[in-house]
Design a protein around this motif. Sequence first.
Motif, PDB file in Angstrom:
ATOM      1  N   PRO A 288      63.530  57.481  44.281  1.00  0.00           N
ATOM      2  CA  PRO A 288      62.148  57.020  44.391  1.00  0.00           C
ATOM      3  C   PRO A 288      62.076  55.514  44.638  1.00  0.00           C
ATOM      4  CG  PRO A 288      62.436  58.409  42.451  1.00  0.00           C
ATOM      5  CD  PRO A 288      63.801  58.091  42.965  1.00  0.00           C
ATOM      6  N   PRO A 289      61.045  55.058  45.362  1.00  0.00           N
ATOM      7  CA  PRO A 289      60.859  53.616  45.527  1.00  0.00           C
ATOM      8  C   PRO A 289      60.507  52.962  44.199  1.00  0.00           C
ATOM      9  CG  PRO A 289      58.952  54.803  46.354  1.00  0.00           C
ATOM     10  CD  PRO A 289      59.988  55.843  46.011  1.00  0.00           C
ATOM     11  N   ILE A 290      60.765  51.665  44.116  1.00  0.00           N
ATOM     12  CA  ILE A 290      60.533  50.918  42.878  1.00  0.00           C
ATOM     13  C   ILE A 290      59.431  49.896  43.100  1.00  0.00           C
ATOM     14  CG2 ILE A 290      61.552  49.381  41.148  1.00  0.00           C
ATOM     15  CD1 ILE A 290      64.311  50.480  41.993  1.00  0.00           C
ATOM     16  N   VAL A 291      58.456  49.874  42.202  1.00  0.00           N
ATOM     17  CA  VAL A 291      57.490  48.785  42.182  1.00  0.00           C
ATOM     18  C   VAL A 291      57.902  47.846  41.050  1.00  0.00           C
ATOM     19  CG1 VAL A 291      55.865  50.142  40.755  1.00  0.00           C
ATOM     20  CG2 VAL A 291      55.081  48.076  41.944  1.00  0.00           C
ATOM     21  N   GLY A 292      58.109  46.592  41.397  1.00  0.00           N
ATOM     22  CA  GLY A 292      58.480  45.589  40.408  1.00  0.00           C
ATOM     23  C   GLY A 292      57.258  44.829  39.926  1.00  0.00           C
TER      24      GLY A 292
ATOM     25  N   LEU B 213      44.474  45.782  35.113  1.00  0.00           N
ATOM     26  CA  LEU B 213      44.418  46.278  36.488  1.00  0.00           C
ATOM     27  C   LEU B 213      45.819  46.494  37.053  1.00  0.00           C
ATOM     28  CD1 LEU B 213      42.587  47.101  38.790  1.00  0.00           C
ATOM     29  CD2 LEU B 213      42.580  44.714  39.561  1.00  0.00           C
ATOM     30  N   VAL B 214      46.741  45.598  36.729  1.00  0.00           N
ATOM     31  CA  VAL B 214      48.121  45.771  37.193  1.00  0.00           C
ATOM     32  C   VAL B 214      48.703  47.059  36.623  1.00  0.00           C
ATOM     33  CG1 VAL B 214      50.450  44.804  37.119  1.00  0.00           C
ATOM     34  CG2 VAL B 214      48.500  43.293  37.490  1.00  0.00           C
ATOM     35  N   ALA B 215      48.418  47.323  35.366  1.00  0.00           N
ATOM     36  CA  ALA B 215      48.892  48.568  34.745  1.00  0.00           C
ATOM     37  C   ALA B 215      48.270  49.781  35.431  1.00  0.00           C
ATOM     38  CB  ALA B 215      48.561  48.560  33.255  1.00  0.00           C
ATOM     39  N   GLU B 216      47.001  49.676  35.793  1.00  0.00           N
ATOM     40  CA  GLU B 216      46.346  50.782  36.480  1.00  0.00           C
ATOM     41  C   GLU B 216      47.010  51.057  37.832  1.00  0.00           C
ATOM     42  OE1 GLU B 216      42.023  51.833  38.540  1.00  0.00           O
ATOM     43  OE2 GLU B 216      42.089  50.346  36.917  1.00  0.00           O
ATOM     44  N   VAL B 217      47.286  50.008  38.569  1.00  0.00           N
ATOM     45  CA  VAL B 217      47.947  50.181  39.865  1.00  0.00           C
ATOM     46  C   VAL B 217      49.334  50.785  39.683  1.00  0.00           C
ATOM     47  CG1 VAL B 217      48.913  48.946  41.844  1.00  0.00           C
ATOM     48  CG2 VAL B 217      46.653  48.321  40.980  1.00  0.00           C
TER      49      VAL B 217
ATOM     50  N   SER C 224      53.141  55.363  39.823  1.00  0.00           N
ATOM     51  CA  SER C 224      54.008  56.242  39.036  1.00  0.00           C
ATOM     52  C   SER C 224      53.620  57.703  39.246  1.00  0.00           C
ATOM     53  CB  SER C 224      53.924  55.873  37.552  1.00  0.00           C
ATOM     54  OG  SER C 224      54.713  56.739  36.767  1.00  0.00           O
ATOM     55  N   ASN C 225      52.330  57.964  39.306  1.00  0.00           N
ATOM     56  CA  ASN C 225      51.857  59.331  39.544  1.00  0.00           C
ATOM     57  C   ASN C 225      52.261  59.847  40.913  1.00  0.00           C
ATOM     58  OD1 ASN C 225      50.648  59.244  37.024  1.00  0.00           O
ATOM     59  ND2 ASN C 225      48.604  58.776  37.813  1.00  0.00           N
ATOM     60  N   GLN C 226      52.518  58.919  41.831  1.00  0.00           N
ATOM     61  CA  GLN C 226      52.951  59.296  43.175  1.00  0.00           C
ATOM     62  C   GLN C 226      54.470  59.393  43.283  1.00  0.00           C
ATOM     63  OE1 GLN C 226      51.152  56.487  45.958  1.00  0.00           O
ATOM     64  NE2 GLN C 226      49.221  56.533  44.816  1.00  0.00           N
ATOM     65  N   GLY C 227      55.165  59.197  42.160  1.00  0.00           N
ATOM     66  CA  GLY C 227      56.612  59.344  42.153  1.00  0.00           C
ATOM     67  C   GLY C 227      57.402  58.051  42.170  1.00  0.00           C
ATOM     68  N   TRP C 228      56.735  56.914  42.118  1.00  0.00           N
ATOM     69  CA  TRP C 228      57.434  55.626  42.107  1.00  0.00           C
ATOM     70  C   TRP C 228      58.043  55.355  40.732  1.00  0.00           C
ATOM     71  CZ3 TRP C 228      56.655  51.068  45.599  1.00  0.00           C
ATOM     72  CH2 TRP C 228      56.091  51.421  46.823  1.00  0.00           C
ATOM     73  N   ARG C 229      59.154  54.605  40.737  1.00  0.00           N
ATOM     74  CA  ARG C 229      59.672  54.020  39.502  1.00  0.00           C
ATOM     75  C   ARG C 229      58.927  52.713  39.242  1.00  0.00           C
ATOM     76  NH1 ARG C 229      65.972  53.319  40.407  1.00  0.00           N
ATOM     77  NH2 ARG C 229      65.725  52.137  38.462  1.00  0.00           N
ATOM     78  N   VAL C 230      58.628  52.432  37.989  1.00  0.00           N
ATOM     79  CA  VAL C 230      57.946  51.199  37.609  1.00  0.00           C
ATOM     80  C   VAL C 230      58.946  50.328  36.844  1.00  0.00           C
ATOM     81  CG1 VAL C 230      56.036  50.170  36.336  1.00  0.00           C
ATOM     82  CG2 VAL C 230      55.718  52.365  37.511  1.00  0.00           C
ATOM     83  N   ARG C 231      59.236  49.169  37.395  1.00  0.00           N
ATOM     84  CA  ARG C 231      60.228  48.261  36.794  1.00  0.00           C
ATOM     85  C   ARG C 231      59.530  46.958  36.416  1.00  0.00           C
ATOM     86  NH1 ARG C 231      65.436  46.843  40.341  1.00  0.00           N
ATOM     87  NH2 ARG C 231      66.134  48.855  39.534  1.00  0.00           N
TER      88      ARG C 231
ATOM     89  N   LEU D  79      44.645  46.796  48.422  1.00  0.00           N
ATOM     90  CA  LEU D  79      45.852  46.309  49.094  1.00  0.00           C
ATOM     91  C   LEU D  79      47.000  47.306  48.949  1.00  0.00           C
ATOM     92  CD1 LEU D  79      45.810  42.520  48.070  1.00  0.00           C
ATOM     93  CD2 LEU D  79      45.465  43.439  50.366  1.00  0.00           C
ATOM     94  N   VAL D  80      47.204  47.773  47.722  1.00  0.00           N
ATOM     95  CA  VAL D  80      48.315  48.685  47.467  1.00  0.00           C
ATOM     96  C   VAL D  80      48.073  50.036  48.129  1.00  0.00           C
ATOM     97  CG1 VAL D  80      49.610  49.909  45.674  1.00  0.00           C
ATOM     98  CG2 VAL D  80      48.967  47.502  45.339  1.00  0.00           C
ATOM     99  N   ASP D  81      46.849  50.544  48.051  1.00  0.00           N
ATOM    100  CA  ASP D  81      46.538  51.833  48.666  1.00  0.00           C
ATOM    101  C   ASP D  81      46.722  51.784  50.181  1.00  0.00           C
ATOM    102  OD1 ASP D  81      45.999  52.990  46.259  1.00  0.00           O
ATOM    103  OD2 ASP D  81      43.808  52.987  46.467  1.00  0.00           O
TER     104      ASP D  81
END
Length: 377
Positions: free
Chosen positions: A193-197, A211-215, A220-227, A324-326
């Motif tokens: 999975p891709p990683i969002v740092g 808001l950062v936590a919400e993003v 994460s719900n889309q399968g990303w790792r959260v680092r 921006l992220v979407d």
Amino acid sequence: MANIPFIARAFSRLGLRSGLMQAELTQSRPRIGLTGSFGRGNYGDELYVRNYQHWLAPWADLFLLTGLPKPSYFSELGEASVNLMDSVVLGGGDLLCPYRPKIDRDFINPIFLRRPLHVAGIGVERNRSDIDPMVLQRWTDFLTHPSIRSITTRDPGSKSWIEEHVRPSVSVDAHPDMICALPLPPAKRPEGPPIVGLVTRHIKHPKEYILVAEVAQRLSNQGWRVRHIIGGVGSHGSKDLDNSRHLKVPKKETFHSENLDAISLALGECSLVLSMKLHTTLVAVMYGVPTVCVNPVVKAKAFMDAAGCSNLVVAPNNRRLIELVDAGVPPPPPDRVDALRNDASAAMRALAQRLWDDFRNATPAHQSLPTQPKLPR
């Protein structure tokens, strides 16, 4: 302290003084003292030292001059340390804050002016427009001293501010933040999975993380790792680590290391970085990682504009972050990244040449040395 002159007289009587002087004349490598906001654990400031090591250490001996003794009765020790140097380099970073009455001694210690001094990649903190007259006077006295040989800033705004308010006798040049010239360890995005740092600051209020936590949760719900990457070491890193608990994302990974290269790699492995710190933003951009700066201070805006990413700076409580992220954050334009790297490298080569000239022209015995230092490729 009284025995220091005695020792010098003893050397002279034993005929050793001339030997020491001869060794000084045959010295083939300059001794350069480094000072600034170093050794305090901020990732970006420590990278400045790494950058100096890369560009200067192949041909010079480097010494940290931060933390010289403050009491006046130890001043001779501080002076002796500076006297051993052929030149002193101050910077980079936001060292000049026009509205903050307290000025760090590691920034404008008059002892440094005993040797040729180069101000390198300094920033002026311009988040407020007010100026404390005493602060301006102290910086003016320092930067207009005859020992100041060169001044460069890390953005055009800082250059303009110094030229307008300080009016130094030497010219002021601007170049990208010198960390753009630092070779980074090769980073490869891991399989899976891709990683969002995420990078936060310990001085931020927990409400600015919502808001950062919400993003991050949406990704994460889309399968990303959260680092969650801690952008500091030592006590500074410990504060960031303690503060990181306020950014609540289930299943997030927290990356904390005392190794600067490991922090850089943790950024370079990401597919997206949301950062509240300048140099984690900068390093991610230099890796070519799509990056949003979530701390719209002046210095961050200046860098992101130079990187061609001016639309990717947003306040942490501005819901445009979600848009921006979407929409998909684009990577920084490669040509702009290359330009940052090339211009910062040119600035480091120019600084190296000035330092070498200080050394080579200091005594006739050094005139036989090459006209240029052996710079890294």
